[in-house]
Design a protein around this motif. Structure first.
Motif, short mmCIF file in Angstrom:
data_model
loop_
_atom_site.label_atom_id
_atom_site.label_comp_id
_atom_site.label_asym_id
_atom_site.label_seq_id
_atom_site.Cartn_x
_atom_site.Cartn_y
_atom_site.Cartn_z
N TYR A 64 -13.20 12.37 -6.39
CA TYR A 64 -11.62 12.27 -7.28
C TYR A 64 -11.70 13.86 -7.94
O TYR A 64 -10.25 14.04 -7.82
CB TYR A 64 -10.93 10.90 -7.93
N SER A 120 0.76 -1.01 0.02
CA SER A 120 0.00 0.46 0.19
C SER A 120 1.13 1.37 -0.10
O SER A 120 2.31 1.00 -0.04
CB SER A 120 -0.97 0.15 1.41
N ASP A 121 0.39 2.54 0.26
CA ASP A 121 0.85 4.15 0.57
C ASP A 121 1.58 3.93 1.67
O ASP A 121 2.12 3.61 2.40
CB ASP A 121 -0.42 4.98 -0.43
N HIS A 130 -9.63 11.40 -1.42
CA HIS A 130 -10.15 10.75 -1.74
C HIS A 130 -10.62 8.98 -1.16
O HIS A 130 -11.56 9.07 -0.85
CB HIS A 130 -10.29 10.54 -3.41
N LYS A 131 -9.30 9.17 -0.82
CA LYS A 131 -9.67 7.15 0.52
C LYS A 131 -9.86 7.47 1.13
O LYS A 131 -10.51 6.66 1.65
CB LYS A 131 -8.54 6.13 -0.32
N ILE A 132 -9.58 8.99 1.94
CA ILE A 132 -9.91 8.79 3.43
C ILE A 132 -10.74 9.87 3.27
O ILE A 132 -11.23 9.97 4.54
CB ILE A 132 -8.73 9.85 3.96
N PRO A 144 -13.86 10.38 0.97
CA PRO A 144 -14.62 9.57 0.03
C PRO A 144 -16.08 10.29 -0.60
O PRO A 144 -16.33 10.12 -1.68
CB PRO A 144 -15.18 7.72 0.66
N SER A 180 -0.65 0.25 -9.23
CA SER A 180 -1.87 0.04 -8.82
C SER A 180 -1.90 -0.16 -10.06
O SER A 180 -2.67 -1.15 -11.23
CB SER A 180 -2.45 1.38 -8.34
N GLU A 183 0.41 6.00 4.14
CA GLU A 183 -0.18 5.32 5.11
C GLU A 183 -0.21 4.12 5.73
O GLU A 183 0.21 4.06 7.36
CB GLU A 183 -1.33 5.87 4.63
N SER A 184 0.02 2.88 4.56
CA SER A 184 0.80 1.51 5.51
C SER A 184 1.86 1.42 5.98
O SER A 184 2.19 1.26 7.34
CB SER A 184 0.57 0.71 4.34
N GLN A 226 -5.86 10.34 -5.23
CA GLN A 226 -6.41 9.14 -4.77
C GLN A 226 -5.90 9.18 -3.47
O GLN A 226 -7.08 8.85 -3.15
CB GLN A 226 -4.93 9.10 -5.71
N TYR A 227 -5.31 9.83 -2.62
CA TYR A 227 -4.71 9.63 -1.51
C TYR A 227 -6.71 10.31 -0.69
O TYR A 227 -7.16 9.67 0.15
CB TYR A 227 -3.50 9.91 -0.70
#
Length: 433
Positions: A317, A69-70, A309-311, A313, A214, A72-73, A306-307
């Protein structure tokens, strides 16, 4: 679909895309400046520069592939709250607050302003920035086409232009290798090592990595081991391209001491291009700067959007793409010097922490690291880098630490913190893959 269906051509194109994402403003302007300053110590200085400007980003990409993952992982291995906060800070730093505006302003300073006989007005900068980020916004809306738009089209153009200028400059040098400046005369390796941080590519690697990975998954690479193998291949392609370009541009700088001294690498590179190729060289340089900066801008906007938008939602995007494009455009209008000045303290703080997270992630599978080790090492590096970056009271007293003069005073506290973490060993950190 499995990895066997990933052709050699696809692998090369992904590698070129990764090269293009990394290759931006700093990658063009810093090597020639280092070369001119290092002179006869060029090879030692360039070895240090490549260590941090190429080696660390390569390890960052590999760490992202291993974690699955990114950033954050990686940072959540310390603590989930820390992971969220640190990730947001890093994305904003290499995104709309510093790195993205720097690409636009460097593109303007080197690729546009040289065509004006006098200093361009702020209004000219405003118009250029508006057009620049409108185009970046349109391209960033469809990131699935990054491999076609960047890897297939823009990267070969960049390499061709650089090859023409570098080949002529190497075959017919401006002058001989000059005398090293005091900073490079005795400590050339570490001088180049520290200058490699200025590219910000190690920070970018943990964001670009997830874009590339990805894409690999979209092409059918689902197995973690195969994903890591392909990441290494792609990383080697990108790293080799970066190293070759750095050496070529650095050598041009090392032979250019007869041209005089310059306030920044952009001015030096412009003078080198004009000396080697005349006005044609200036046009070529402006083209390569604009293309390199633009590809990096697109990559950063995509990664940041992308990041977030993930946190968050609920925010789409494309709305984040618009937001970051507008904010980056506004920040760009303060000018290149101001952007660099504001970014230095932030980079001083977050770079060591990022390096620690990358290193621990790569060691994790072999050493079975616990969360307490991540916490201890991060705190050790973070406290020192925070004190130095913010120039807090008594921070000068840290000069007793090993490698302080080399800018690596955080290493010993990091190791000590990690060892203390062993004493408070908790359960093994669970992979986020």
């Amino acid at each position: 679909m499995n990895n066997s269906k990933i052709s050699i051509k696809q692998t090369i194109m992904i590698g070129l895309m990764l090269f293009a994402l990394f290759f931006g403003a700093g990658n063009l302007i810093f090597p020639p400046l280092i070369g001119q300053a290092s002179g006869t110590s060029f090879w030692i200085a360039m070895a240090g520069f490549i260590t941090t400007a190429v080696g660390l980003p390569f390890l960052g990409i590999l760490a992202v592939a291993r974690s699955g993952s990114d950033i954050e992982s990686l940072s959540s291995r310390v603590h989930p709250t820390f992971g969220m906060i640190f990730s947001c800070i890093l994305y904003l730093t290499i995104g709309p607050f510093f790195a993205i505006p720097r690409t636009a302003t460097v593109s303007f300073e080197v690729g546009v302003s040289n065509f004006f006989q006098t200093e361009p007005s702020p209004f000219i900068l405003f118009i250029f920035v508006a057009i620049y980020f409108f185009m970046a916004y349109k391209v960033s809306l469809n990131p699935s086409n990054l491999i076609d738009r960047i890897g297939s089209i823009l990267t070969p153009i960049i390499l061709l232009i650089l090859a023409v200028m570098s080949f002529k400059g190497i075959m017919d040098p401006i002058g001989e290798l000059g005398t090293p400046t005091p900073n490079f005369e005795k400590g050339a390796f570490f001088a180049g090592f520290n200058d490699g941080y200025l590219t910000m590519d190690a920070l970018g690697s943990v964001t670009f990595g997830i874009v590339v990975i990805s894409l690999m998954k979209q092409l059918g690479v689902a197995n973690k081991i195969e994903l890591e193998k392909l990441t290494i291949k792609v990383g080697i392609i990108a790293a080799s391209g970066l190293a070759l370009v750095y050496i070529a541009l650095g050598y041009l700088g090392a032979t250019s001491q007869s041209l005089g001294t310059f306030k920044n690498g952009g001015d030096l590179l412009s003078k080198i291009a004009f000396t080697i190729l005349g006005h044609t060289g200036t046009i070529l340089l402006g083209t390569v700067i604009t293309l390199a900066c633009f590809t990096t801008t697109v990559g950063l906007i995509v990664a940041c959007s992308q990041y977030f938008h993930k946190i968050l939602p609920r925010i789409l995007y494309h709305q984040f793409v618009l937001l970051f494009s507008v904010v980056s455009a506004l920040v760009s209008n303060v000018g290149l010097e101001a952007i660099i000045a504001y970014s230095i303290p932030v980079l001083t703080i977050i770079y060591p922490i990022t390096i620690v997270l990358i290193t621990l992630t790569l060691l994790d599978s072999m050493l079975n690291l616990s969360q307490s080790i991540y916490i201890g090492a991060t705190i050790g590096a973070g406290i020192i880098s925070l004190m130095i970056g913010l120039k807090l009271p008594f921070s000068s007293l840290l000069s007793f630490l090993p490698l302080y003069e080399q800018g690596l005073a955080w290493i010993l506290p990091c190791i000590v913190g990690g060892l203390i973490g062993i004493l408070f060993r908790k359960e093994k950190v669970t992979s986020h893959y």
